[in-house]
Scaffold this active site. Sequence first.
Site, PDB file in Angstrom:
ATOM      1  N   HIS A 121      71.573 -25.213  36.396  1.00  0.00           N
ATOM      2  CA  HIS A 121      70.322 -25.971  36.982  1.00  0.00           C
ATOM      3  C   HIS A 121      69.990 -26.270  37.985  1.00  0.00           C
ATOM      4  O   HIS A 121      70.971 -27.415  38.641  1.00  0.00           O
ATOM      5  CB  HIS A 121      70.908 -26.393  35.381  1.00  0.00           C
ATOM      6  CG  HIS A 121      69.568 -27.866  35.093  1.00  0.00           C
ATOM      7  ND1 HIS A 121      70.144 -28.749  35.953  1.00  0.00           N
ATOM      8  CD2 HIS A 121      68.731 -27.527  34.679  1.00  0.00           C
ATOM      9  CE1 HIS A 121      68.811 -29.793  35.665  1.00  0.00           C
ATOM     10  NE2 HIS A 121      67.573 -28.920  34.455  1.00  0.00           N
ATOM     11  N   HIS A 167      62.820 -31.449  42.778  1.00  0.00           N
ATOM     12  CA  HIS A 167      62.815 -31.234  41.284  1.00  0.00           C
ATOM     13  C   HIS A 167      61.818 -32.695  41.363  1.00  0.00           C
ATOM     14  O   HIS A 167      61.358 -33.393  41.841  1.00  0.00           O
ATOM     15  CB  HIS A 167      63.830 -32.480  40.964  1.00  0.00           C
ATOM     16  CG  HIS A 167      64.215 -32.501  39.871  1.00  0.00           C
ATOM     17  ND1 HIS A 167      65.252 -33.439  39.233  1.00  0.00           N
ATOM     18  CD2 HIS A 167      63.404 -32.301  38.580  1.00  0.00           C
ATOM     19  CE1 HIS A 167      65.291 -33.801  37.859  1.00  0.00           C
ATOM     20  NE2 HIS A 167      64.497 -32.649  37.712  1.00  0.00           N
TER      21      HIS A 167
END
Length: 562
Positions: A121, A167
């Site tokens: 992830h 991110h």
Amino acid sequence: MPKQNFKVCLCWRRIFKTRVVEPPPAVKNAFNRFSQSGTMTVDDLLTFLIEHQGENNATKEDAQAIFDSLKHLNIFHRRGLHLEAFFRYLLGDHNLAHPPSSKVHHDMTAPLAHYFIFTGHNSYLTGNQVISPSSVEPIKDALLRGVRVIELDLWPNSKGDGVEIRHGGTLTSPVDLQECLQAIKENAFHASEYPVVITFEDHLNPNLQKKVAKMVTETFGVMLYRSETENMQQFPSPESLKKRILISTKPPKEYLGENRGDVSETESGRRNPSDVGEHFPDEDEENTVVQYRQLIAIHAGKLKGGLENWLSDDPMKVRRLSLSEQELENAIRAYATKIVRFTQRNLLRVYPKGTRLDSSNYNPFVGWMHGAQMVAFNMQGYGKYLWIMQGMFKANGGCGYVKKPDFLLQRGENDEVFNPNAPLEVKTVLRVKVILGEGWHQDFHHTAFDRYSPPDFYTRIGIAGVPEDKDVKRTAIIEDEWLPVWDQDFEFLIRVPELAVLRIQVLEYDTTGRPDFGGQTSLPVSELRTGIRTVPLCDKKGNKYKHVRLLLSINFGRPYYL
């Protein structure tokens, strides 16, 4: 006998005698049973391997190889093994409870949906989810550890003319997409030759998607797998995809003016550019979308509506669905069997909830018990659940693909599927004797655990698995000893051995606070070798210590009522 000095103050030192570990009773009993007149020949050792260790396929060549591996020791005798040499063999790398060099042995010709897949992830992050730098190093490390699914979040750069990985909505620094693709290409197939899936979380406009299509195509070349048809009725097998790269993302259908009832899925909850307003593509954009769509081997997306629609199984095509750990926990309350049915043909990816800002992880068995193939983990940290994940994927030669148990794939006479909420019966009893441990005095400084004395070690041992199988036990504390001998027996009732992981952790007791870490490992129960076996321990990151290990006795038995 050597001694260790611990300086307490200027005028006082504590002195402890160190000792050499001696063969414990379990080892002596086995040696006496299979040796003759204090010497074990090659034939005796072969008998021991078959009858005591359960190695039914062992050959005389195997026994001779063990003899040859001990010839460099001063305690080796040509006529056979004496007790001390036999003991050193049991503690050596030829006698592991789970050999790391084991070969791929699961059937690898089934569709991808029939396997649990080692999944990362936000694979580019080096630390937490908020301010840590992005880098190619975590991607390399994950691939070299056998991870087969890499996640990249695609965003426009600050000028809007290029693509970077970061991110979104955080203070994490970006890394260039091309660097990430190159790192994947160079490291994808060192640990395993089975396929690598790159999941894109796409926040790009059509022009940048065109750049991505070009970069991906030029970087991977023939390694890139392209499906012959957009709507596959069944995923290809890992065997057919050896050394291939697959792209998985949400197809940008909205740019083509199609109304297919899909909605974009992003972990951040932000809407993709393709979700904003009504858009009528020009000719260049249509060509761009086609180029990007042709990259996608595994189509992802959620159907409009609620959970029940998301879990619909279309017999004409397969797809990937992503759910957060919280969404999965909510779904299993009402749709447990529907999830199992969905994952028999389709891929389900589970990812950490957004509040895990510290890059912690969650219980993977919730997903695995319902057939979820891609239980996505943050690989950059450490902790119980990551150790369990690493232990699970030591199975099947560490290739990153573990065949799902048959009960998750089968259907009954009335088309019924496995119900994860139904009661489970005990299938096997695992009996483990924790005999002893060694190696800390070689791998640690003599004051690493206690400034004033040798360590006080104890072992926590247990089963991680479905809720009914979870169990943790511990040995006694052996005080002031670098070579602890516990010789304690433990028993574990296991209902789903296919999903069970044996967890071992050695800790050093500290009266003033939290115990000190002395090593850990997790091993798939389904592949444990029986008999007297050695278990090397690892550090918090999963790297094996050079010398630290335990000696265990492992056996399986039938439940008492059978």
